[in-house]
Design a protein around this motif. Sequence first.
Motif, PDB file in Angstrom:
ATOM      1  N   GLY A 116      19.161  18.562  10.062  1.00 26.80           N
ATOM      2  CA  GLY A 116      19.632  19.328  11.205  1.00 26.80           C
ATOM      3  C   GLY A 116      20.247  18.491  12.307  1.00 26.80           C
ATOM      4  N   LYS A 117      20.527  17.230  12.027  1.00 25.97           N
ATOM      5  CA  LYS A 117      21.122  16.347  13.036  1.00 25.97           C
ATOM      6  C   LYS A 117      22.622  16.202  12.806  1.00 25.97           C
ATOM      7  N   ALA A 118      23.340  15.905  13.878  1.00 21.03           N
ATOM      8  CA  ALA A 118      24.783  15.731  13.785  1.00 21.03           C
ATOM      9  C   ALA A 118      25.127  14.448  13.042  1.00 21.03           C
ATOM     10  N   VAL A 119      26.104  14.527  12.148  1.00 18.42           N
ATOM     11  CA  VAL A 119      26.556  13.351  11.402  1.00 18.42           C
ATOM     12  C   VAL A 119      27.507  12.528  12.270  1.00 18.42           C
ATOM     13  N   ILE A 120      28.474  13.201  12.872  1.00 14.34           N
ATOM     14  CA  ILE A 120      29.397  12.560  13.809  1.00 14.34           C
ATOM     15  C   ILE A 120      29.010  13.004  15.212  1.00 14.34           C
ATOM     16  N   THR A 121      28.873  12.067  16.118  1.00 13.76           N
ATOM     17  CA  THR A 121      28.501  12.373  17.495  1.00 13.76           C
ATOM     18  C   THR A 121      29.667  12.104  18.424  1.00 13.76           C
ATOM     19  N   ALA A 122      29.521  12.539  19.666  1.00 13.84           N
ATOM     20  CA  ALA A 122      30.590  12.360  20.647  1.00 13.84           C
ATOM     21  C   ALA A 122      30.925  10.885  20.844  1.00 13.84           C
ATOM     22  N   ALA A 123      29.963   9.999  20.607  1.00 10.17           N
ATOM     23  CA  ALA A 123      30.209   8.571  20.797  1.00 10.17           C
ATOM     24  C   ALA A 123      31.278   8.042  19.851  1.00 10.17           C
ATOM     25  N   GLN A 124      31.436   8.685  18.672  1.00 12.81           N
ATOM     26  CA  GLN A 124      32.428   8.209  17.705  1.00 12.81           C
ATOM     27  C   GLN A 124      33.825   8.810  17.902  1.00 12.81           C
ATOM     28  N   LEU A 125      33.942   9.821  18.736  1.00  8.27           N
ATOM     29  CA  LEU A 125      35.222  10.520  18.854  1.00  8.27           C
ATOM     30  C   LEU A 125      36.353   9.635  19.404  1.00  8.27           C
ATOM     31  N   PRO A 126      36.125   8.814  20.428  1.00 14.45           N
ATOM     32  CA  PRO A 126      37.212   7.927  20.872  1.00 14.45           C
ATOM     33  C   PRO A 126      37.672   6.981  19.768  1.00 14.45           C
ATOM     34  N   ILE A 154      32.145  21.419  20.815  1.00 14.08           N
ATOM     35  CA  ILE A 154      32.586  22.510  19.937  1.00 14.08           C
ATOM     36  C   ILE A 154      31.820  22.424  18.615  1.00 14.08           C
ATOM     37  N   PHE A 155      32.110  21.421  17.799  1.00 14.64           N
ATOM     38  CA  PHE A 155      31.312  21.215  16.587  1.00 14.64           C
ATOM     39  C   PHE A 155      30.747  19.802  16.512  1.00 14.64           C
ATOM     40  N   VAL A 156      30.959  19.031  17.558  1.00 16.95           N
ATOM     41  CA  VAL A 156      30.325  17.721  17.719  1.00 16.95           C
ATOM     42  C   VAL A 156      29.527  17.771  19.020  1.00 16.95           C
ATOM     43  N   PRO A 157      28.206  17.550  18.968  1.00 16.73           N
ATOM     44  CA  PRO A 157      27.406  17.684  20.190  1.00 16.73           C
ATOM     45  C   PRO A 157      27.749  16.604  21.212  1.00 16.73           C
ATOM     46  N   LYS A 158      27.751  17.005  22.471  1.00 20.64           N
ATOM     47  CA  LYS A 158      27.994  16.036  23.541  1.00 20.64           C
ATOM     48  C   LYS A 158      26.832  15.055  23.643  1.00 20.64           C
ATOM     49  N   LYS A 159      25.646  15.566  23.381  1.00 19.72           N
ATOM     50  CA  LYS A 159      24.472  14.685  23.330  1.00 19.72           C
ATOM     51  C   LYS A 159      23.507  15.229  22.283  1.00 19.72           C
ATOM     52  N   THR A 160      22.647  14.387  21.779  1.00 16.79           N
ATOM     53  CA  THR A 160      21.727  14.746  20.701  1.00 16.79           C
ATOM     54  C   THR A 160      20.904  15.970  21.055  1.00 16.79           C
ATOM     55  N   GLY A 161      20.874  16.916  20.132  1.00 19.22           N
ATOM     56  CA  GLY A 161      20.070  18.112  20.324  1.00 19.22           C
ATOM     57  C   GLY A 161      20.813  19.288  20.908  1.00 19.22           C
ATOM     58  N   ASP A 162      22.033  19.064  21.391  1.00 12.08           N
ATOM     59  CA  ASP A 162      22.817  20.161  21.964  1.00 12.08           C
ATOM     60  C   ASP A 162      23.171  21.191  20.902  1.00 12.08           C
ATOM     61  N   LEU A 163      23.148  22.467  21.297  1.00  5.81           N
ATOM     62  CA  LEU A 163      23.632  23.539  20.430  1.00  5.81           C
ATOM     63  C   LEU A 163      25.149  23.579  20.541  1.00  5.81           C
TER      64      LEU A 163
END
Length: 548
Positions: free
Chosen positions: A217-227, A317-326
């Motif tokens: 249930g955790k995000a594979v790609i996080t906001a940290a990787q987007l840049p 949107i589909f990548v959480p801004k921080k861990t645990g965000d819906l």
Amino acid sequence: MPNQPVGQKPPRQLAIVAPIIDCAELASVDLSAIGGAGSKVTSAKEVVKDANFCEVEGVLKPAITFKVLLPTDSWQQRFLQVGCGGLCGRIQLQLDGAAGCFPLDSNGFVIAATDMGHALGDINFGNDPQKRRDFAYRAVHLTAVATKQLIQTFYGRKAAYAYFSGCSDGGREGLMEAQRYPADFNGIVAGAAANNFQVQKAVYHSWQAQSNTDANGKAVITAAQLPLIHNAVLAQCDAQDGQVDGLIADPQSCHFNPAVLSCARLAPGSANGHNCLSDTQLATLHRLYDGPRDPKSLERLTVGGPLPGSELAWAGIFVPKKTGDLNYSESVALSTLKYLNYEKNPPASFSLKEVKQTAQMLADLSKLHPLYDATNPNLQPFYAAGGKLILWHGWGDPSVSPLNTLAYHQALGETLGLVTRDKFERLYMLPGLYHCSTGEGPSMVDFLTPMLNWVEQGIAPDSVLTYMVASEQKNKMITKKPQGDMKLETIADNAASRPVYPYPDYAVYSGKGDVSQAANYQRKKLATVPENYHWLGEGFYKPYAALN
């Protein structure tokens, strides 16, 4: 004329018309013939909000609430209805795509909006068949009819011109009006339209949410990787449109190869989770771009996914801004799948884990396609009524894939013929623009003024100026609240500008002069202009009978 974009022809100044009755008298207007027994004005009072208005609130049975703002000393004979985004549920007086529009800034419109038949906290309104219809099409139409009656009563005359403008679901609402009620509005401006509602909400967003969620249930790609991802896309594709500016004006020509981000390419011990992607993350990235496919035929189940260059907008949107965000994708997909997308709602325990994106899912969703979707390309009645349509979308939109708008533009040409389409419709694609507003590119634009000129003077829109909101300009920007509670941004004197042309043309720097000035850009045709968008739901963009 203050705040009028430089180089853009101002609209006509129409004569100001004064009311013929007191505001309070509108409280007695009978709306039962419009919305049914019990439909009525609930409040009519004079208010001062940047100008003087008669503020009318009312209800159209069973539960459609609406608000109308009628200027008492500045009405210039125009009516503007504003669309509502998301799943609505509130009176939303917010308008994108009208920055610096002088008739708005001078309180020249009667403005109307509706909550579309349900309250914001009523998340399961889809359990009520009537509220489904009200949300799909009825609330917007009846609000238009009721507002026109109030205008006639208050001013003693009809509005000379009626317009609709909205973005996201507001764009869908505008297209729904053109398709179902072609005589309601003379001009419709539809931005980032969620016109392919069933597929976009249920298939696209459920896929995006599931694809970026691992077994725990955790995000594979996080906001940290987007840049990191975004910069790799720019490195491969930024120059393809003829200008290295951090924007991709032709994302359909960008065939990004994410393999350059593989941690396996780095020297042993140098990977730190922020400078590369694991094999699992690379596979996830491919799924996010590619979108869902039927597991048997491998055919696409959506028109398309987010385009290269949109990566920074994925956060939230589909990548959480921080861990645990819906994520938004998870939230919107779950809410529509549980309460709106199917003829019979699934049990309350339903979760996204149960969703299987297949051809059968499309078939099931097609049953309510004629109710919610606004993809019918047969706008012959709207054209015959003299209606004009401006579509606009940001290339960097991850919420509603811009390919949905491109597919509709294409369908209009196939159904009506290119000559007829070009007599009443224009499409503008904005590089670096996210969903309706903000982004790396010029995001401030006024499509309403060109629409007024098109409808009232027969001047078809061509190039339209867009403006950058740079950090050093923000303190100089003025946010006003004309027309009561509606926020409208004005354009700073030193804002960087760039023209945007009707698709498939775009603006590219000429190589001479200040790169921040629109005058130094020239017109060019996009290198990639697909003739069609092949996916299993292509029939959704064919003419169909509306479901009531």
